[in-house]
Design a protein around this motif. Structure first.
Motif, PDB file in Angstrom:
ATOM      1  N   GLU A   1       0.828  -1.217   0.000  1.00 49.95           N
ATOM      2  CA  GLU A   1       0.000   0.000   0.000  1.00 49.95           C
ATOM      3  C   GLU A   1       0.858   1.261   0.000  1.00 49.95           C
TER       4      GLU A   1
ATOM      5  N   THR B   1       2.425   1.855  -3.343  1.00 46.17           N
ATOM      6  CA  THR B   1       1.390   2.240  -4.311  1.00 46.17           C
ATOM      7  C   THR B   1       1.039   3.716  -4.168  1.00 46.17           C
ATOM      8  N   ARG B   2       0.860   4.172  -2.915  1.00 46.85           N
ATOM      9  CA  ARG B   2       0.544   5.591  -2.691  1.00 46.85           C
ATOM     10  C   ARG B   2       1.691   6.479  -3.176  1.00 46.85           C
TER      11      ARG B   2
ATOM     12  N   GLU C   1       1.665   6.628  -6.970  1.00 49.88           N
ATOM     13  CA  GLU C   1       0.562   7.470  -7.459  1.00 49.88           C
ATOM     14  C   GLU C   1       0.874   8.949  -7.285  1.00 49.88           C
TER      15      GLU C   1
END
Length: 780
Positions: free
Chosen positions: A448, A451-452, A455
């Motif tokens: 997670e 991924t953040r 992004e």
């Protein structure tokens, strides 16, 4: 003037007048020497030398006056009052000080001239006060015109003396100034004395404290002697003691003189380092300023690094050395204090440069590797996860080539700023080199957290780098690997993140890709082949095979095409369709292409028949500006006739830098080299390419030949290409002819030359076969 000379001749003892003149000259010389030293000093030291010069001048003037008065032979006995006599010397010194101070305050011609006038007024005040000190049974009267004239003459000579001192060079200003000052003092005294009259009277009361002439003579001689000693002492201080202190103050290290555990002296450098004044330092223990053990040995040979407390509370890093010396007749020690601030700053800068990128000031590869290992160790102890993100800029190389390195550097700095904004506290963003960046993201829940981060990076690039509006905008691709699932150590984790980045770039760029062991197996294999291919030439794993080209017209072989082969030590024979794209993508095709050209030319030179040799040239080889010079050199070194060399190119070579490529082909054509259009009919086949350059041949791609027997469309395409070649007067070569039917069809369509397995499979060079044949014939 005559009355003054008559006064000196008739009323004075010439011998004492001579003594007075000598005393006056010595006093004037001493004054000028001290003024010279004052002029050389800085303002805070100058006042001491001005005071010394005023004292020497005042005493000299006073001594000159009273010796001249001793030489005066009046008609009545004379003595001198003590109070006015003392006041006269004080006035002489104060007048001299005022005159010199005014002269040096503004330090120009006007101020020195005014100083000369003030000096004359001081001399006059001393003279008149000294005359009033006379006690005798007579009335003392003055001639006012003579008194005024004496002051005017004295002021003139005194001003000239000051101006001569200021304007003349070298020692001449000392001599001229002293002589003119002597004239000022003597002219004022004797001009005034020529107008003095003593009229005998009845006995008058005499001050109780009066000085007899004989006692005054002793006082004056003592004062004159003191004057000489002052001058000599000033010279000694100037040449010795002052130079020694100046030498100590010029030192780059601070010096503290210690006796009985207390500071008794210090130089200016120590005050500059610490901010403490000399008055604050003297009498204090060195431990007040230094973190130092003073109970150890008296002399310390090895420098010790410690801390100096500045007057503002600042801790200053210093290095100290303690030595024993004899100072002012006592056994003392000197503490040498060296400021390490600049050295520490330089060391910190060097350490920073060693671990940071110079352009972006981001951590470099060394510091990135250190932070990554630290994060993995902490995660291993606490059971956490670490994400490694590798980033590569899209389109950066093209922008750097087109807009220049300065613009490329600006883009890199902008990217660094974007990455700093997107990472969180505790993350490490680094520039590894070129357009490669990486991020260490420790102690977050994965995937997670990664991924953040990905992004945010992609969103920032989309906002800051708009390729539609900004031609210098770049994109970014990301590859992510997570510890411990994607690697157990730093090397493996970084390699897997790099592999993920490689797949992200091949998947269309501008996106992020996590490492996947199964999906990335082929990528790792490709990367390994890319690494092995760079060493293939040195390891002699590459070799050439030659496939014959059959000429239909004469019914024999007229040339050979050189085909590159790779024999891998572990994987065996690797097909050209596999490794040629890898070589082009990695850039190693340039060195491989040069090697193929040289080997093919050397082989062709050894053939008995002057057959042509055809060599494939990659589009990337046309990107180097020295391709023509390279081919010309190889032809010259091998001795091959340029007309026997055929270069086979595809239309891809004409897609980029079309003008430059055509110019290179034209130069090669003029050299005699033949140029063949390879794989015509596939890709971006265009009649404009055939029109822009006079190709010597056209080659039909083997994909059409293989479909001739069952695909009418393929036969139509081959017929069209052969017909186009005839109309442009270009011979056509058909590749991939493997059956008799295929041979018959292409001959019926009018093809001039054939190439394929039907006429001979690729094999060693004809020279090698000839050598084998000659050996067999010799054995027979």
């Amino acid at each position: 003037m005559f009355s003054v000379l008559a006064c000196i001749r008739d009323n004075h003892d010439i011998r004492l007048i001579f003594v007075a003149a000598v005393i006056c000259l010595i006093g004037s010389l001493a004054t000028m020497l001290l003024l010279s030293r004052a002029q050389e000093c800085q303002s805070h030291q100058r006042r001491y030398w001005i005071a010394a010069a005023a004292f020497a001048s005042g005493v000299g003037i006073w001594a000159t006056h009273f010796i001249a008065m001793l030489a005066y032979e009046g008609s009545v006995p004379i003595s001198y009052g003590l109070s006015l006599t003392v006041l006269s010397v004080v006035l002489a010194i104060l007048g001299s000080w005022l005159a010199i101070a005014v002269a040096f305050e503004w330090d120009n011609a006007v101020s020195f001239a005014v100083g000369g006038v003030l000096m004359a007024l001081g001399i006059a005040a001393m003279h008149l006060t000294g005359m009033q000190a006379i006690e005798a049974s007579a009335a003392l009267s003055y001639s006012t015109p003579r008194t005024i004239a004496s002051v005017a003459v004295g002021a003139g000579f005194s001003s000239l003396a000051f101006l001569a001192f200021r304007s003349l060079p070298g020692a001449s200003r000392i001599v001229a100034g002293a002589v003119l000052l002597v004239l000022a003092i003597c002219s004022l005294h004797f001009t005034s004395m020529s107008g003095v009259t003593l009229t005998p009277e009845a006995e008058t009361s005499i001050e109780a404290l009066s000085i007899d002439r004989s006692i005054l003579a002793g006082i004056v001689m003592a004062a004159a002697t003191a004057l000489i000693l002052i001058a000599l002492g000033a010279i000694f201080i100037d040449r010795h003691l002052t130079d020694l202190r100046g030498f100590a103050n010029a030192s780059l290290e601070g010096l503290l003189i210690l006796r009985d555990g207390r500071v008794i002296d210090a130089n200016e450098r120590f005050s500059a380092i610490s901010g403490w004044s000399l008055q604050q330092v003297v009498g204090a223990a060195p431990e007040t300023f230094l973190t130092l053990d003073m109970d150890g040995d008296t002399e310390t040979v090895v420098p010790l690094e410690t801390t100096l407390s500045g007057c503002n509370g600042e801790a200053i890093p210093v290095e100290t050395v303690r030595r024993a010396i004899t100072y002012r007749g006592h056994e003392c020690s000197v503490l040498v204090v060296r400021d390490l601030t600049e050295r520490r700053q330089a060391q910190q800068m060097i350490e920073h440069l060693a671990h940071h990128d110079i352009l972006t000031d981001l951590p470099n590869r060394s510091l990135f590797d250190q932070r990554m290992r630290q994060a993995l160790q902490m995660a291993g102890r606490k059971g956490g996860e670490v994400a490694i993100v590798c980033l590569d800029l899209d389109r950066f190389k093209a922008i750097n080539d087109v807009f220049g390195h300065a613009e490329g550097d600006r883009i890199l700095c902008k990217v660094a700023a974007i990455l700093r904004r997107t990472v969180e506290e505790g993350d490490t963003v680094a520039r590894l080199g070129g357009d490669e960046f990486a991020v260490v993201q420790p102690m977050r829940s994965q995937p997670e957290g990664a991924t953040r981060l990905a992004e945010r990076i992609l969103a920032e690039f989309a906002a800051e780098m708009d390729t539609a509006r900004d031609p210098t905008a770049v994109g970014v691709s990301l590859g992510i690997a997570i510890y411990p699932r994607d690697g157990a150590n730093a090397e493996q984790l970084y390699a897997n993140a790099d592999t993920a980045l490689y797949r992200a770039k091949r998947g269309g760029r501008g996106n992020a890709c996590f490492f996947d062991a199964e999906m990335d197996k082929a990528v790792r294999t490709r990367r390994q082949l890319e690494s092995d291919l760079r060493q293939a030439i040195l390891r002699k794993q590459l070799y050439l095979e030659y496939q014959p080209i059959f000429d239909v017209g004469i019914g024999s072989v007229t040339g050979y095409e050189a085909l590159l082969r790779w024999s891998h030590p572990d994987r065996g024979a690797i097909e050209p369709e596999t490794f040629i794209p890898i070589a082009e993508e990695s850039g190693s095709i340039v060195a491989i292409g040069e090697w193929v050209l040289e080997q093919a030319c050397r082989e062709a030179v050894q053939w008995r028949e002057p057959a042509n040799v055809a060599v494939n040239v990659s589009p990337l080889q046309f990107m180097i500006s020295t391709l023509y010079d390279q081919i010309a050199r190889i032809l010259q070194e091998t001795g091959l006739d340029p007309r026997r060399l055929e270069l086979e190119i595809t239309e891809t070579a004409l897609m980029r830098e079309r003008t430059v490529v055509i110019a290179t082909l034209q130069r090669l054509h003029r050299l005699g080299v033949r140029v063949v259009m390879d794989d015509f009919g596939t890709g971006f086949s265009s009649l404009s390419n055939l029109r822009s350059f006079p190709f010597d041949k056209i080659k039909v791609d083997r994909s059409f030949t293989g479909a001739l027997e069952h695909d009418p469309a393929a036969r139509s395409i081959v017929r069209a290409i052969i017909g186009l070649g005839h109309s442009l007067n270009m011979p056509v070569v058909t590749e991939g002819v493997e059956t008799e039917t295929q041979r018959r069809i292409v001959i019926e369509e009018g093809c001039a030359q054939l190439q394929g397995m039907l006429f001979g499979k690729p094999d060693v060079g004809p020279s090698s076969r000839l050598l084998v044949l000659e050996k067999v014939e010799a054995q027979a």
